[in-house]
Write a protein that holds these residues in place. Structure first.
Motif, PDB file in Angstrom:
ATOM      1  N   VAL A 148       0.840  -1.192   0.000  1.00 55.92           N
ATOM      2  CA  VAL A 148       0.000   0.000   0.000  1.00 55.92           C
ATOM      3  C   VAL A 148       0.874   1.239   0.000  1.00 55.92           C
ATOM      4  O   VAL A 148       1.967   1.236   0.582  1.00 55.92           O
ATOM      5  CB  VAL A 148      -0.958   0.040   1.220  1.00 55.92           C
ATOM      6  CG1 VAL A 148      -2.143  -0.869   1.018  1.00 55.92           C
ATOM      7  CG2 VAL A 148      -0.231  -0.300   2.518  1.00 55.92           C
ATOM      8  N   GLU A 149       0.389   2.281  -0.653  1.00 55.15           N
ATOM      9  CA  GLU A 149       1.118   3.545  -0.659  1.00 55.15           C
ATOM     10  C   GLU A 149       0.813   4.307   0.627  1.00 55.15           C
ATOM     11  O   GLU A 149      -0.331   4.388   1.062  1.00 55.15           O
ATOM     12  CB  GLU A 149       0.722   4.383  -1.864  1.00 55.15           C
ATOM     13  CG  GLU A 149       1.546   5.646  -2.010  1.00 55.15           C
ATOM     14  CD  GLU A 149       1.340   6.360  -3.330  1.00 55.15           C
ATOM     15  OE1 GLU A 149       2.077   7.317  -3.597  1.00 55.15           O
ATOM     16  OE2 GLU A 149       0.440   5.935  -4.103  1.00 55.15           O
ATOM     17  N   LEU A 151       0.391   7.621   2.352  1.00 55.54           N
ATOM     18  CA  LEU A 151       0.145   9.042   2.079  1.00 55.54           C
ATOM     19  C   LEU A 151       0.452   9.901   3.295  1.00 55.54           C
ATOM     20  O   LEU A 151       0.823  11.073   3.161  1.00 55.54           O
ATOM     21  CB  LEU A 151      -1.309   9.242   1.642  1.00 55.54           C
ATOM     22  CG  LEU A 151      -1.763   8.418   0.433  1.00 55.54           C
ATOM     23  CD1 LEU A 151      -3.240   8.670   0.140  1.00 55.54           C
ATOM     24  CD2 LEU A 151      -0.910   8.722  -0.795  1.00 55.54           C
ATOM     25  N   LYS A 160      -3.138   3.925   0.756  1.00 52.92           N
ATOM     26  CA  LYS A 160      -3.881   3.757  -0.498  1.00 52.92           C
ATOM     27  C   LYS A 160      -3.527   2.402  -1.095  1.00 52.92           C
ATOM     28  O   LYS A 160      -2.359   2.131  -1.394  1.00 52.92           O
ATOM     29  CB  LYS A 160      -3.535   4.874  -1.490  1.00 52.92           C
ATOM     30  CG  LYS A 160      -4.293   4.775  -2.809  1.00 52.92           C
ATOM     31  CD  LYS A 160      -3.906   5.919  -3.734  1.00 52.92           C
ATOM     32  CE  LYS A 160      -4.698   5.881  -5.042  1.00 52.92           C
ATOM     33  NZ  LYS A 160      -4.322   6.996  -5.951  1.00 52.92           N
ATOM     34  N   HIS A 161      -4.537   1.555  -1.245  1.00 51.71           N
ATOM     35  CA  HIS A 161      -4.335   0.255  -1.879  1.00 51.71           C
ATOM     36  C   HIS A 161      -4.685   0.372  -3.356  1.00 51.71           C
ATOM     37  O   HIS A 161      -5.826   0.686  -3.714  1.00 51.71           O
ATOM     38  CB  HIS A 161      -5.202  -0.817  -1.215  1.00 51.71           C
ATOM     39  CG  HIS A 161      -5.010  -2.188  -1.791  1.00 51.71           C
ATOM     40  ND1 HIS A 161      -5.750  -2.650  -2.855  1.00 51.71           N
ATOM     41  CD2 HIS A 161      -4.141  -3.182  -1.471  1.00 51.71           C
ATOM     42  CE1 HIS A 161      -5.360  -3.876  -3.150  1.00 51.71           C
ATOM     43  NE2 HIS A 161      -4.382  -4.225  -2.327  1.00 51.71           N
ATOM     44  N   HIS A 162      -3.693   0.153  -4.200  1.00 49.81           N
ATOM     45  CA  HIS A 162      -3.885   0.244  -5.643  1.00 49.81           C
ATOM     46  C   HIS A 162      -4.318  -1.114  -6.196  1.00 49.81           C
ATOM     47  O   HIS A 162      -3.804  -2.153  -5.796  1.00 49.81           O
ATOM     48  CB  HIS A 162      -2.576   0.645  -6.336  1.00 49.81           C
ATOM     49  CG  HIS A 162      -2.096   2.016  -6.011  1.00 49.81           C
ATOM     50  ND1 HIS A 162      -2.352   3.111  -6.825  1.00 49.81           N
ATOM     51  CD2 HIS A 162      -1.365   2.491  -4.955  1.00 49.81           C
ATOM     52  CE1 HIS A 162      -1.789   4.184  -6.295  1.00 49.81           C
ATOM     53  NE2 HIS A 162      -1.187   3.843  -5.170  1.00 49.81           N
ATOM     54  N   TYR A 189      -9.076   1.456  -6.455  1.00 49.56           N
ATOM     55  CA  TYR A 189      -8.268   1.740  -5.271  1.00 49.56           C
ATOM     56  C   TYR A 189      -9.164   1.993  -4.064  1.00 49.56           C
ATOM     57  O   TYR A 189     -10.324   2.371  -4.181  1.00 49.56           O
ATOM     58  CB  TYR A 189      -7.325   2.927  -5.501  1.00 49.56           C
ATOM     59  CG  TYR A 189      -7.978   4.168  -6.052  1.00 49.56           C
ATOM     60  CD1 TYR A 189      -8.600   5.078  -5.211  1.00 49.56           C
ATOM     61  CD2 TYR A 189      -7.972   4.433  -7.418  1.00 49.56           C
ATOM     62  CE1 TYR A 189      -9.202   6.211  -5.708  1.00 49.56           C
ATOM     63  CE2 TYR A 189      -8.570   5.568  -7.931  1.00 49.56           C
ATOM     64  CZ  TYR A 189      -9.178   6.451  -7.067  1.00 49.56           C
ATOM     65  OH  TYR A 189      -9.781   7.573  -7.567  1.00 49.56           O
ATOM     66  N   THR A 190      -8.593   1.743  -2.896  1.00 47.87           N
ATOM     67  CA  THR A 190      -9.295   1.923  -1.626  1.00 47.87           C
ATOM     68  C   THR A 190      -8.356   2.617  -0.654  1.00 47.87           C
ATOM     69  O   THR A 190      -7.161   2.298  -0.598  1.00 47.87           O
ATOM     70  CB  THR A 190      -9.718   0.559  -1.028  1.00 47.87           C
ATOM     71  OG1 THR A 190     -10.444  -0.168  -2.008  1.00 47.87           O
ATOM     72  CG2 THR A 190     -10.584   0.753   0.207  1.00 47.87           C
ATOM     73  N   TYR A 191      -8.910   3.556   0.107  1.00 47.26           N
ATOM     74  CA  TYR A 191      -8.138   4.236   1.148  1.00 47.26           C
ATOM     75  C   TYR A 191      -8.415   3.580   2.497  1.00 47.26           C
ATOM     76  O   TYR A 191      -9.542   3.174   2.790  1.00 47.26           O
ATOM     77  CB  TYR A 191      -8.491   5.722   1.205  1.00 47.26           C
ATOM     78  CG  TYR A 191      -8.158   6.459  -0.065  1.00 47.26           C
ATOM     79  CD1 TYR A 191      -6.856   6.877  -0.332  1.00 47.26           C
ATOM     80  CD2 TYR A 191      -9.142   6.719  -1.022  1.00 47.26           C
ATOM     81  CE1 TYR A 191      -6.545   7.532  -1.515  1.00 47.26           C
ATOM     82  CE2 TYR A 191      -8.835   7.378  -2.204  1.00 47.26           C
ATOM     83  CZ  TYR A 191      -7.534   7.784  -2.438  1.00 47.26           C
ATOM     84  OH  TYR A 191      -7.220   8.424  -3.611  1.00 47.26           O
ATOM     85  N   TYR A 192      -7.362   3.476   3.312  1.00 49.91           N
ATOM     86  CA  TYR A 192      -7.470   2.889   4.640  1.00 49.91           C
ATOM     87  C   TYR A 192      -6.811   3.806   5.664  1.00 49.91           C
ATOM     88  O   TYR A 192      -5.850   4.527   5.344  1.00 49.91           O
ATOM     89  CB  TYR A 192      -6.764   1.531   4.706  1.00 49.91           C
ATOM     90  CG  TYR A 192      -7.424   0.436   3.903  1.00 49.91           C
ATOM     91  CD1 TYR A 192      -8.381  -0.405   4.477  1.00 49.91           C
ATOM     92  CD2 TYR A 192      -7.080   0.226   2.571  1.00 49.91           C
ATOM     93  CE1 TYR A 192      -8.980  -1.415   3.742  1.00 49.91           C
ATOM     94  CE2 TYR A 192      -7.676  -0.783   1.823  1.00 49.91           C
ATOM     95  CZ  TYR A 192      -8.626  -1.601   2.420  1.00 49.91           C
ATOM     96  OH  TYR A 192      -9.210  -2.604   1.692  1.00 49.91           O
ATOM     97  N   LEU A 205     -12.288   9.614   1.435  1.00 51.53           N
ATOM     98  CA  LEU A 205     -11.268  10.650   1.510  1.00 51.53           C
ATOM     99  C   LEU A 205     -11.910  11.992   1.848  1.00 51.53           C
ATOM    100  O   LEU A 205     -12.017  12.894   1.016  1.00 51.53           O
ATOM    101  CB  LEU A 205     -10.519  10.725   0.176  1.00 51.53           C
ATOM    102  CG  LEU A 205      -9.068  11.205   0.239  1.00 51.53           C
ATOM    103  CD1 LEU A 205      -8.236  10.299   1.129  1.00 51.53           C
ATOM    104  CD2 LEU A 205      -8.469  11.250  -1.165  1.00 51.53           C
ATOM    105  N   GLU A 234      -6.111  13.559  -2.033  1.00 51.91           N
ATOM    106  CA  GLU A 234      -5.072  12.834  -1.317  1.00 51.91           C
ATOM    107  C   GLU A 234      -4.118  13.812  -0.631  1.00 51.91           C
ATOM    108  O   GLU A 234      -3.796  13.649   0.551  1.00 51.91           O
ATOM    109  CB  GLU A 234      -4.292  11.946  -2.286  1.00 51.91           C
ATOM    110  CG  GLU A 234      -5.085  10.774  -2.817  1.00 51.91           C
ATOM    111  CD  GLU A 234      -4.279   9.922  -3.781  1.00 51.91           C
ATOM    112  OE1 GLU A 234      -3.062  10.153  -3.911  1.00 51.91           O
ATOM    113  OE2 GLU A 234      -4.873   9.019  -4.404  1.00 51.91           O
TER     114      GLU A 234
END
Length: 248
Positions: A148-149, A151, A160-162, A189-192, A205, A234
């Motif tokens: 995951v990226e 941020l 952020k899961h791409h 993509y999904t944000y966690y 977001l 983001e």
């Protein structure tokens, strides 16, 4: 293509004490060293061996599987050291990390179990680095070997899961208004929010959703929003958390 487990001895680990900020490398062309075949079982986990190869490229495809379109300089953080002077690409369709070492032509299919995190240059911004970590605390067990990226990193982390989704072209489909009838790959993509207790929850977001997922930050977020409302991008949400999470 070779597995990282078979090349570590040959390549060696560079135990640099700090993240390298400059890379003296020549970037290969976007598809140097590999091509991608849609019939490959890219979601299979590597059981200590190569169980697929990247074969013939898709000839008719709209979109692309990579997080970044071109190879970018980067480095890996391993459990026992660090590898620098690499060129990296992340395949968000197959959830595979690939690398090329400086001066080499072989593409390495990297074993996620051995890589804790990596950074690579952002192709959209001069000198900007993007940080990724293994999603060890993913709420879905099948995602725990993905990356995951990051941020925002602090007491809480915004991640952020791409992903990518393949949409097959309809055989004999009618093409209207100049649209193509190619296979198409789209971003998913999904944000966690990763919390201090080790849990992660998916979030939208915006400040309201993040406040609900992190109640102890809610008051600080409300105060920050009152003085300067953050945009729900983001960069905006990362900057908001950079301010309120530091204050904890």
């Amino acid at each position: 293509m070779k597995l990282l487990t078979t090349t570590l001895v040959l390549l060696g680990l560079t135990t640099a004490s700090a993240t390298a900020q400059q890379f003296d490398v020549n970037l290969p062309s976007p598809n140097a060293g590999l091509v991608l075949r849609p019939t490959d079982q890219l979601t299979n986990k590597l059981q200590g061996k190569m169980d697929h190869t990247y074969g013939n490229a898709w000839r008719n495809l709209d979109g692309q599987p990579w997080i970044q379109r071109s190879w970018q300089p980067g480095e890996l953080v391993m459990s026992k050291g660090r590898m620098v002077d690499l060129l990296l690409r992340y395949d968000a369709y197959g959830q595979q990390l690939l690398g090329v070492t400086k001066g080499k032509t072989d593409t390495l299919l990297l074993d996620h179990r051995l890589v804790q995190s990596f950074v690579m240059k952002d192709e959209a911004g001069a000198g900007t680095m993007r940080t990724f970590r293994r999603f060890d605390n993913a709420p879905q067990p099948e995602q725990r070997l993905n990356f995951v990226e990051v941020l925002h990193a602090g007491k809480y982390s915004l991640l952020k899961h791409h992903g990518r989704q393949l949409h097959r072209a309809a055989e004999g489909g009618v093409v209207l208004n100049g649209d193509s009838n190619n296979d198409r790959i789209s971003e998913v993509y999904t944000y966690y929010l990763s919390r201090p207790d080790g849990t992660t929850v998916p979030v939208k977001l915006n400040a309201k959703a993040i406040s609900a997922a992190a109640p102890e930050l809610a008051a600080a977020i409300k105060t920050a929003q009152a003085s300067k409302k953050a945009d729900s991008s983001e960069a905006g949400m990362a900057a908001l958390l950079d301010g309120v999470d530091k204050a904890q």
